[in-house]
Design an enzyme around this catalytic site. Structure first.
Site, mmCIF file in Angstrom:
data_model
loop_
_atom_site.group_PDB
_atom_site.id
_atom_site.type_symbol
_atom_site.label_atom_id
_atom_site.label_comp_id
_atom_site.label_asym_id
_atom_site.label_seq_id
_atom_site.Cartn_x
_atom_site.Cartn_y
_atom_site.Cartn_z
ATOM 1 N N ASN A 1 0.849 -1.232 -0.081
ATOM 2 C CA ASN A 1 0.101 -0.201 0.051
ATOM 3 C C ASN A 1 0.890 1.284 -0.129
ATOM 4 O OD1 ASN A 1 -2.492 -1.483 0.422
ATOM 5 N ND2 ASN A 1 -2.124 -1.174 2.656
ATOM 6 N N GLY B 1 1.884 -0.936 3.608
ATOM 7 C CA GLY B 1 0.953 -2.599 3.422
ATOM 8 C C GLY B 1 1.843 -3.510 4.250
ATOM 9 N N LYS B 2 0.807 -4.251 4.822
ATOM 10 C CA LYS B 2 1.740 -5.031 5.841
ATOM 11 C C LYS B 2 2.411 -6.098 5.226
ATOM 12 C CE LYS B 2 -2.465 -4.590 8.707
ATOM 13 N NZ LYS B 2 -2.051 -3.483 9.606
ATOM 14 N N GLY B 3 2.312 -6.631 4.119
ATOM 15 C CA GLY B 3 3.192 -7.763 3.401
ATOM 16 C C GLY B 3 4.569 -7.068 3.053
ATOM 17 N N ASN C 1 5.755 -4.178 4.337
ATOM 18 C CA ASN C 1 6.497 -3.875 5.520
ATOM 19 C C ASN C 1 7.163 -5.034 5.942
ATOM 20 O OD1 ASN C 1 5.205 -1.297 5.134
ATOM 21 N ND2 ASN C 1 3.739 -1.756 7.020
ATOM 22 N N ASN D 1 -2.229 -9.573 17.981
ATOM 23 C CA ASN D 1 -2.039 -8.821 19.115
ATOM 24 C C ASN D 1 -3.407 -9.172 19.941
ATOM 25 O OD1 ASN D 1 -4.484 -7.355 18.180
ATOM 26 N ND2 ASN D 1 -2.890 -5.639 17.389
ATOM 27 N N GLY E 1 1.835 -4.921 22.895
ATOM 28 C CA GLY E 1 2.134 -3.491 22.846
ATOM 29 C C GLY E 1 3.291 -3.117 23.678
ATOM 30 N N LYS F 1 3.611 -3.580 26.800
ATOM 31 C CA LYS F 1 3.839 -4.592 28.098
ATOM 32 C C LYS F 1 5.025 -5.591 27.603
ATOM 33 C CE LYS F 1 -0.886 -4.650 28.221
ATOM 34 N NZ LYS F 1 -2.033 -5.411 28.063
ATOM 35 N N ALA G 1 3.259 -0.132 11.959
ATOM 36 C CA ALA G 1 4.088 -1.028 11.270
ATOM 37 C C ALA G 1 5.003 -1.838 12.379
ATOM 38 C CB ALA G 1 5.362 -0.375 10.278
ATOM 39 N N ALA G 2 4.746 -1.657 13.503
ATOM 40 C CA ALA G 2 5.361 -2.210 14.732
ATOM 41 C C ALA G 2 5.059 -3.770 14.680
ATOM 42 C CB ALA G 2 5.040 -1.577 16.002
ATOM 43 N N GLY G 3 3.910 -4.066 14.310
ATOM 44 C CA GLY G 3 3.515 -5.245 14.343
ATOM 45 C C GLY G 3 3.991 -6.099 12.947
ATOM 46 N N ASP G 4 4.166 -5.332 12.021
ATOM 47 C CA ASP G 4 4.906 -5.961 10.843
ATOM 48 C C ASP G 4 6.259 -6.012 11.268
ATOM 49 O OD1 ASP G 4 2.461 -5.440 9.564
ATOM 50 O OD2 ASP G 4 2.917 -3.536 8.862
HETATM 51 O O1 RIB Z 1 0.480 -2.278 9.601
HETATM 52 C C1 RIB Z 1 0.800 -1.214 8.998
HETATM 53 C C2 RIB Z 1 0.216 -1.005 7.758
HETATM 54 O O2 RIB Z 1 -1.220 -1.414 7.532
HETATM 55 C C3 RIB Z 1 0.602 0.140 6.678
HETATM 56 O O3 RIB Z 1 1.743 0.577 6.349
HETATM 57 C C4 RIB Z 1 -0.714 0.108 6.009
HETATM 58 O O4 RIB Z 1 -0.622 0.318 4.715
HETATM 59 C C5 RIB Z 1 -1.720 -0.810 6.572
HETATM 60 O O5 RIB Z 1 -1.733 -1.897 5.548
#
Ligand code: RIB
Length: 303
Positions: free
Chosen positions: A11, A39-41, A43, A183, A221, A223, A248-251
């Site tokens: 994205n 975009g999650k992928g 990232n 999460n 998060g 914690k 993007a922290a989760g990614d």
């Molecule tokens: O996890 C963050 C992402 O979620 C962003 O980069 C956004 O594009 C959405 O996909």
């Protein structure tokens, strides 16, 4: 080192910073605007590349200027892009607001991401076959995700599902997941169990294990994170940092786990590595603009 394949979304993130999130019907004046590859992928793929992983990505971009920027960013970061195909439509776009507490709210217009179909996975099957670890998220069509996981398991790959954005998933998807990385909110949606405390997390995680998931790492998060399999349970505290944007922290956390597993690290070491990567990610603005390099992680002196 084992090879990794990410199947997922790309994205262009259109990001505005605000003091407070807007309420329903409210117009707000924000403080800045940026276009950031996300975009999650993508990232996860970029996070893996910057952390020294061997990575290819399967996904789709549109035939617009955003598509070109998204593809170039992957190339610049040494993600193998042979399986990124172009569609005659718009690229995925995410509208993101980030507030003064570093929290975000995201709306995605999937564009080309929703044109990634089962037949595309067949055409790109070498990407899965030549990898050892397959990572997917939930920003592409659910049938494609189900099919990708099924093919990956038939080819005896280790599968990681980062269930974001969360939707209820049927058992035909869950049974092909080796590692699930939700999460708390995502785990609640997936398991149907309301989560108020650590005991609820364990119950919800065990529900997923009964459905066929081998192991879970639940991110909490600031914690920390919890590892749960059928007979083990481990907690890892987060590193304390000054968060300015959690996008993007989760990614990056999921990407870091994949890299650690590609180097046969233990669960403890993998969780520690991923916690450092997550901490570094929230210290910078944006999605791919915030993803750390391996040197940053080595030099990180977190508390
Ligand atoms: O996890 C963050 C992402 O979620 C962003 O980069 C956004 O594009 C959405 O996909």
């Amino acid at each position: 080192m084992k090879k990794i394949c990410v199947i997922g979304s790309l994205n262009m993130d259109l990001v505005v910073n605000v003091d407070e999130m807007p309420k329903k019907g409210q117009t707000l004046i924000g403080s800045s605007f940026r276009e950031v590859p996300g975009g999650k992928g993508a990232n996860q793929a970029v996070a893996i590349a910057r952390l020294g992983g061997d990575i290819c990505m399967i996904g789709k971009i549109g035939n617009d200027s955003f598509g070109k920027i998204l593809l170039n960013q992957l190339k610049e970061d040494n993600v193998k892009t042979d399986y990124i195909k172009e569609e005659n439509c718009s690229s995925g776009v995410a509208i993101i607001t980030v507030d003064k507490n570093a929290e975000n709210s995201i709306v995605v217009a999937p564009g080309a991401n929703f044109k990634l179909l089962k037949e595309d996975i067949d055409k790109c099957i070498d990407g899965i076959n030549n990898s050892d670890i397959v990572v997917v998220q939930l920003e592409t069509p659910i049938d494609t995700i189900r099919y990708s996981l099924q093919k990956a398991k038939e080819l005896e790959k280790y599968t990681i599902l980062n269930p974001a954005p969360a939707v209820k998933l049927d058992d035909s998807i869950i049974k092909n997941v080796d590692l699930l990385t939700p999460n708390e909110t995502e785990l609640e949606i997936l398991s149907g169990i309301s989560i108020k405390n650590e005991e609820d997390i364990k119950i919800a995680a065990r529900t997923m294990i009964e459905k066929g998931v081998k192991e879970l790492i639940v991110t909490l998060g600031s914690k920390g994170s919890l590892y749960i399999n059928k007979d083990e349970f481990k907690f890892k505290k987060s590193y304390k940092v000054n968060a300015i944007d959690t996008t993007a922290a989760g990614d990056s956390y999921t990407g870091a786990l994949a890299v650690a597993f590609s180097k046969d690290k233990s669960i403890d070491k993998a969780m520690d590595f991923a916690s450092k990567v997550g901490a570094l990610t929230v210290m910078k603005k944006g999605a791919q603009t915030s993803l750390p390099k391996i040197e940053d992680v080595i030099n990180f002196k977190g508390e």
